[in-house]
Scaffold this motif. Sequence first.
Motif, PDB file in Angstrom:
ATOM      1  N   UNK A 328       0.826  -1.204   0.000  1.00 52.46           N
ATOM      2  CA  UNK A 328       0.000   0.000   0.000  1.00 52.46           C
ATOM      3  C   UNK A 328       0.860   1.254   0.000  1.00 52.46           C
ATOM      4  N   UNK A 329       0.661   2.101  -0.976  1.00 56.65           N
ATOM      5  CA  UNK A 329       1.469   3.322  -1.040  1.00 56.65           C
ATOM      6  C   UNK A 329       0.728   4.553  -0.536  1.00 56.65           C
ATOM      7  N   UNK A 330      -0.515   4.332  -0.088  1.00 53.83           N
ATOM      8  CA  UNK A 330      -1.359   5.483   0.264  1.00 53.83           C
ATOM      9  C   UNK A 330      -1.186   5.797   1.750  1.00 53.83           C
ATOM     10  N   UNK A 331      -0.460   6.864   2.027  1.00 57.90           N
ATOM     11  CA  UNK A 331      -0.092   7.189   3.399  1.00 57.90           C
ATOM     12  C   UNK A 331      -1.314   7.364   4.314  1.00 57.90           C
ATOM     13  N   UNK A 332      -2.343   8.008   3.805  1.00 57.42           N
ATOM     14  CA  UNK A 332      -3.523   8.261   4.626  1.00 57.42           C
ATOM     15  C   UNK A 332      -4.151   6.958   5.122  1.00 57.42           C
ATOM     16  N   UNK A 337      -5.256   3.031   9.437  1.00 59.49           N
ATOM     17  CA  UNK A 337      -5.016   1.712  10.041  1.00 59.49           C
ATOM     18  C   UNK A 337      -4.408   1.874  11.427  1.00 59.49           C
ATOM     19  N   UNK A 338      -3.500   2.819  11.554  1.00 59.09           N
ATOM     20  CA  UNK A 338      -2.878   3.119  12.840  1.00 59.09           C
ATOM     21  C   UNK A 338      -3.936   3.526  13.869  1.00 59.09           C
ATOM     22  N   UNK A 380      -2.010  -3.823  -2.027  1.00 60.61           N
ATOM     23  CA  UNK A 380      -2.308  -2.501  -2.557  1.00 60.61           C
ATOM     24  C   UNK A 380      -3.759  -2.082  -2.387  1.00 60.61           C
ATOM     25  N   UNK A 381      -4.627  -3.024  -2.054  1.00 59.09           N
ATOM     26  CA  UNK A 381      -6.038  -2.664  -1.858  1.00 59.09           C
ATOM     27  C   UNK A 381      -6.215  -2.163  -0.429  1.00 59.09           C
ATOM     28  N   UNK A 382      -6.027  -0.866  -0.260  1.00 56.04           N
ATOM     29  CA  UNK A 382      -6.040  -0.332   1.114  1.00 56.04           C
ATOM     30  C   UNK A 382      -7.421  -0.329   1.725  1.00 56.04           C
TER      31      UNK A 382
END
Lengths: 616, 616
Positions: A328-332, A337-338, A380-382
């Motif tokens: 996953x490249x999407x920081x948001x 998740x955090x 990659x599927x966030x």
Amino acid sequence: MKVGGYLGKILYVNLSRKDAVVKNLDLEAARMFLGGRGLGVWILFNELEPKVNPLSPQNKVIFATTPLNGTEAPSFIKCSVVTKSPLTGTILMTFAGGFFAAELKFAGYDAIVVEGKAERPTYLWIKDGRTTFKNADYLWGMTTSWAQHYVREETDPRAQVACIGPAGERLVKYASIIFGGRAAGRGGAGTVLGSKNLKAIALRGTKEVEVADPEGFKKAVRDLLKVYAESDRLKRFGKRGTPRVAWLVNEIGIIPTRNYQTGVFEAIDTTVNSDYHQKLVVKKNTCYRCPVACGSLTIVREGPYAGAITHRGPEYQTLGAFGPQCGNEYFEAIVAANMLCDEYGLDTISTGNCIAFAMECFERGILTKAETKGLELRFGNHDAMIKMVKEIAYREGLGDLLAEGVRSASEKIGGGSQRFAMQVKGLELAAYDPRGAKAMGIEYAVCPRGGCHERGLVTREVFSSPPPLDRFALEGKGEVAMEVQDEMAVLDSLGFCVFVIHNADVTMANLAGLYTAATGFKTTEQGLWKAGERVWNLERIFNIREGFTSKDDTLPERLLKEPMPEGPSKGHVVELRKLLEDYYKVRGWNAEGIPEKWKLAELGLEDAARKAGILS
Amino acid sequence: MKVGGYLGKILYVNLSRKDAVVKNLDLEAARMFLGGRGLGVWILFNELEPKVNPLSPQNKVIFATTPLNGTEAPSFIKCSVVTKSPLTGTILMTFAGGFFAAELKFAGYDAIVVEGKAERPTYLWIKDGRTTFKNADYLWGMTTSWAQHYVREETDPRAQVACIGPAGERLVKYASIIFGGRAAGRGGAGTVLGSKNLKAIALRGTKEVEVADPEGFKKAVRDLLKVYAESDRLKRFGKRGTPRVAWLVNEIGIIPTRNYQTGVFEAIDTTVNSDYHQKLVVKKNTCYRCPVACGSLTIVREGPYAGAITHRGPEYQTLGAFGPQCGNEYFEAIVAANMLCDEYGLDTISTGNCIAFAMECFERGILTKAETKGLELRFGNHDAMIKMVKEIAYREGLGDLLAEGVRSASEKIGGGSQRFAMQVKGLELAAYDPRGAKAMGIEYAVCPRGGCHERGLVTREVFSSPPPLDRFALEGKGEVAMEVQDEMAVLDSLGFCVFVIHNADVTMANLAGLYTAATGFKTTEQGLWKAGERVWNLERIFNIREGFTSKDDTLPERLLKEPMPEGPSKGHVVELRKLLEDYYKVRGWNAEGIPEKWKLAELGLEDAARKAGILS
């Protein structure tokens, strides 16, 4: 000179009996094991029957402070939580920064030992030496931030609260304990609290922590602060926190990507874009008396995860788990998740690792859409990743399986998936691939709490510039591993922040000076090193008593047999046998990984060894 | 006898100039308009230029208390927020229970008048007479619970905080202000704060509120508590809160369902299942000094909305908006929508109503999947409903249109959708269908803040058992409407809770006794009634000055022309013209709905009328 730093009191709370008893701290033991992690391990080793089920009332959870928590010394912020892990069956030492450890001292205790099991959901309210057992029925099911809010509302708005979330209540095996915005994440300490029906502990106190030699202590504090002031690296670290690590480890090809299938993440610059991220960081958060303030209060203001917030990061390990590991490249989405992990009370590393494992199973056809209930669980599927975090916390569908940890899940899923269950002793691995940093391979294999990066992070292979060690070499890695492990054992047992030691030239002499002035126990650098080694060996002995052998000092097949496919670490595997031979020897352990008699004598651990059946 | 209850001080905060000035309370005005709503309306009418843009720095927001807030009298919990509404252009009075009003008194003020516009995001920290302008850059974008948390962390952990969420920042036209777990929801007071870059107000104070006649006051409090003690109804209400209303109104066929297409919701027993809901209610929450504790802390422990929480409900109106109105029978989704509205700072009634409107448009083909970005926006699709709440808050996609309110959205969408934009003067209607409760038709049509149910809830048509009035009859409805409106104006201006008055036999004499003893202003029942009428008329005059006429006292076409299709109210429409004729007459207003000269004289509103151009 009088004894200071320690308060001399340990609070024993028995949830079955609903009683709270104060016992004296054994000062001789404190001197040998310092405090925090060491003290907690020593208590657990002595008081726990071997082979108890970690989720039975017989297990105990120890919240341990150090003689330096709550003093004027900067960055002594860690609270140690020690128990037997339900995820690994090993000793578990897990840590949270923040204000809890200091407040526990102010409330009058060096440690709390939680025993038994409450009949109904309960929380503890400990104020200046008085313990109340409070009804937590209404808190059961609550996410952690609201649970903390309501506990504060009912006790004291300034109370420091440690609590579990829905994941701990549901006995997800890697449930965390949340302390304000920080977490004791690894190994399922939250799970053990859940099994005891203990939702939270709230603390408030007004006691001052006295030191034995106030003048000497002031000087030692000044010396330490001078080191801080002289370190530009520490200032940079304070500003950026840990996420910068992502570039460093990607650059040398050891960033675990797509469940450790490779060590290079092609989208690293999108995932960790410093300029962009700094826009989402709105404030620096700090721990008790720490001038570094490395925590980055981060908020997402738009897009699918608008409203997501994380109070300290995400730290690099969380970024690694929900970024490259899940493709996953999407920081948001990482921030989201955090946040969810913190609200549900889940370890971010294990959660991300379990999801990455499931994604690999899905892509290989071992898990199908029937099992994911239609979810396209691809790297990659966030959106799917975020949904899985919740399914794990609530044990819904596939989440119920993943909630047992990647080892157990892979055994149940089968289809050859054990081969890429990235764990050691049941603990999911963190975000460093040891194929390109060989000493890290030792760490994962031998760490007493299972496949952990942190109890001996091999900075010298990776982070120094240039690193003094060849990261691919095998020679001399046993020695450096031991050195860093023992150093970490000292830091944990004194409660000092690992991030500071990695970013400033704080020496063992600084720490010995502070410990001596605080406690009045004259202690040298060498004494501290020995204490660290003692702690590490006692943890080893604990695990031996539980039935662990050198066979358990291993790594997932992928790291041993699949050469890194690309990048600057291409072609490498971990030559573990050779590394361990060297390591055992340096440790003074025999070929089975059992401490030699002379080593036990040197460390004063003969009694412990006898209890574990190592010595007769 | 001295003056008590009032502190005599109003804090004027000018955000443009960054100054805070204390002005004396005009005690004569206070006597005429009591406090809270009345006082706020009086200040706004006198200080606001006519026709100002509600989102310009010229608008003001007044947080007003009453002489009974912060005293020992029970259930005087309301804080009034008065401004000019960006949703309707009318006067806006909106209210929140909780602890804010009491704390404002303790901090030393009867009211705060917020003026101007801050250059950067700001919050106010008001402690014991001292006002600080604090940087809120880091809070901007934060959801309300975290914003409150961080404001408390930076000020005082016991501070009472009112704040806006992302919706207010984005000028969603019906953004709310969140006060702890309570909301000043209707009409966009949060939007006005957003336009002023004011994220929050934090209060803390230690002042005690003195009363003029302590002995008399004690007696009046005892009298009131005796009424509470004698009311079984109030005890039942305290236990269950407002959701029970759903059955009552469904039973008589006036529960607005699927955007007012019918008045019977077939799934009401699933949506509002008392036994089941009580399992989700884990604790009763209360407001300042209220023994009733009607707020139901509700948490969802499993299913798709696990982790959702709401601190006071959901109240009936929220339940109506996200239940029957959206054709949704899934209670947990209502809790989730409630939580999101609170976190984003959105009015639940308007939000649910706007989504229901969009659902009707979608089902009729006026909105297509192209416009909803693939979302199946059908009645009953609670997943889509939840997604729309977020889209509205962040003005994403269709949400940007709906964020303007249903009147504006329907004008832009066209396709005949204005016909089922269920609003009056721009304010979305609440969850009572007036086709089966005719006086409610008057309420919606004439309420000074637009189509509102609450400023004159017609209990006597519906809730008493048996109701003393025939709900279908037209005769006498003007009188009862006026009576209940004036009563509400008194309650709001004294800060007393409407739920208590509906569930216990608290009389105007009780309130007059308390007011007299607190303030020293000898006031009779009749005096209070007159004050209530005065407040209502001043609000009317405010709106007349803004250009509103009797033409604006209307209802959506659906309620005037489409007979209720089924159920116990089948066949009915609202015969509004006849009802209004009667109502205007009873009010002493002429056929154009303008107060007659003699009425103005009777109420002492001639000066105001001159300012509004009604009198020359």
